[in-house]
Design a protein around this motif. Sequence first.
Motif, PDB file in Angstrom:
ATOM      1  N   ARG A  75       0.442  -1.564   0.050  1.00 31.26           N
ATOM      2  CA  ARG A  75      -0.039  -0.317   0.063  1.00 31.26           C
ATOM      3  C   ARG A  75       0.969   0.981  -0.258  1.00 31.26           C
ATOM      4  N   GLU A  76       1.451   1.519   0.587  1.00 33.21           N
ATOM      5  CA  GLU A  76       2.681   2.535   0.554  1.00 33.21           C
ATOM      6  C   GLU A  76       3.350   2.927  -0.777  1.00 33.21           C
ATOM      7  N   TRP A  77       3.424   1.765  -1.742  1.00 36.99           N
ATOM      8  CA  TRP A  77       3.389   2.460  -3.316  1.00 36.99           C
ATOM      9  C   TRP A  77       2.051   3.313  -4.102  1.00 36.99           C
ATOM     10  N   ARG A  78       1.107   2.884  -3.686  1.00 35.66           N
ATOM     11  CA  ARG A  78      -0.595   3.052  -4.222  1.00 35.66           C
ATOM     12  C   ARG A  78      -0.766   4.653  -4.605  1.00 35.66           C
ATOM     13  N   HIS A 131      -0.266   0.212  -8.896  1.00 33.85           N
ATOM     14  CA  HIS A 131      -1.161   1.124  -8.539  1.00 33.85           C
ATOM     15  C   HIS A 131       0.195   1.957  -8.832  1.00 33.85           C
ATOM     16  N   MET A 132       0.310   2.821  -9.157  1.00 36.90           N
ATOM     17  CA  MET A 132       1.601   3.659  -9.140  1.00 36.90           C
ATOM     18  C   MET A 132       1.556   4.208 -10.537  1.00 36.90           C
ATOM     19  N   VAL A 133       1.542   5.270 -10.341  1.00 39.09           N
ATOM     20  CA  VAL A 133       1.822   5.999 -11.953  1.00 39.09           C
ATOM     21  C   VAL A 133       3.183   6.430 -12.435  1.00 39.09           C
ATOM     22  N   SER A 193      -5.061  13.036  -0.038  1.00 41.38           N
ATOM     23  CA  SER A 193      -6.077  13.428   1.496  1.00 41.38           C
ATOM     24  C   SER A 193      -7.578  13.806   1.119  1.00 41.38           C
ATOM     25  N   ALA A 194      -7.661  13.789  -0.080  1.00 40.24           N
ATOM     26  CA  ALA A 194      -9.130  14.340   0.020  1.00 40.24           C
ATOM     27  C   ALA A 194     -10.315  13.145  -0.477  1.00 40.24           C
ATOM     28  N   SER A 195      -9.649  11.554  -1.120  1.00 42.17           N
ATOM     29  CA  SER A 195      -9.572  10.700  -0.732  1.00 42.17           C
ATOM     30  C   SER A 195      -9.285   9.104  -0.653  1.00 42.17           C
ATOM     31  N   PRO A 196      -9.377   8.373   0.096  1.00 41.53           N
ATOM     32  CA  PRO A 196      -8.229   6.887   0.460  1.00 41.53           C
ATOM     33  C   PRO A 196      -8.636   6.244  -0.873  1.00 41.53           C
ATOM     34  N   TYR A 197      -7.270   6.288  -1.520  1.00 38.40           N
ATOM     35  CA  TYR A 197      -7.158   5.740  -2.846  1.00 38.40           C
ATOM     36  C   TYR A 197      -8.069   3.824  -2.554  1.00 38.40           C
ATOM     37  N   PRO A 198      -8.897   3.901  -3.453  1.00 35.76           N
ATOM     38  CA  PRO A 198      -9.652   2.664  -2.978  1.00 35.76           C
ATOM     39  C   PRO A 198      -8.839   0.885  -3.190  1.00 35.76           C
ATOM     40  N   GLY A 199      -7.926   0.868  -3.686  1.00 39.75           N
ATOM     41  CA  GLY A 199      -6.768  -0.620  -4.242  1.00 39.75           C
ATOM     42  C   GLY A 199      -6.516  -1.085  -3.049  1.00 39.75           C
TER      43      GLY A 199
END
Length: 186
Positions: A96-99, A129-131, A180-186
């Motif tokens: 999750r630290e990468w996402r 789940h990285m860009v 910050s606005a919304s936690p990543y859902p993955g």
Amino acid sequence: MDNPLRLEVIVASTRPERFAPVVADWFVRAARSRPEFDTGTIDLIDAGLPGNLTVTPEVDAFRARLAAADAFVAVTSEYNHGYPASLKTAFDSAKREWRAKPIGFVSYGGLSGGLRAVEQLRQVVAELHMVSARETVSFHQAKKQFDQEGRTHDGAAIDAAERLLTQLAWWATTLRSARSASPYPG
């Protein structure tokens, strides 16, 4: 910048007599010249990540640094048309630290300049789940591209580094706001 983006530069090669520090130090100097970044270095030769992926205090410390980062750059060599096993271990030691964070690549090697390794890495980071930033810095015949002080006169690489850092700043800012606005859902 009031709240600089935390950029972690990951030095992938752990081989004896590696050329990685020359390339990484050059890139870190370029990144540190940009006020939007607070740049650190994670050298995998010193990280102590176990190959069997067990959780150790070193893995916990590594994960904490990743969690605090907004963006990454992997400085990677190319071995046998691929990337170093140490980098795969680093990717697999966290999750999750990468996402929802961007990553860029600085590659080096012989004729291909490490580009085959980068193309493989793009598949790995997508799964995490990285860009992946589109711009890549690549040094062909890398040992011939740097002087004794670790400087390069490779105009294409210098230009690519600036474009990569600009892209990373955009992605890191955008994704930090989104997380910050919304936690990543993955």
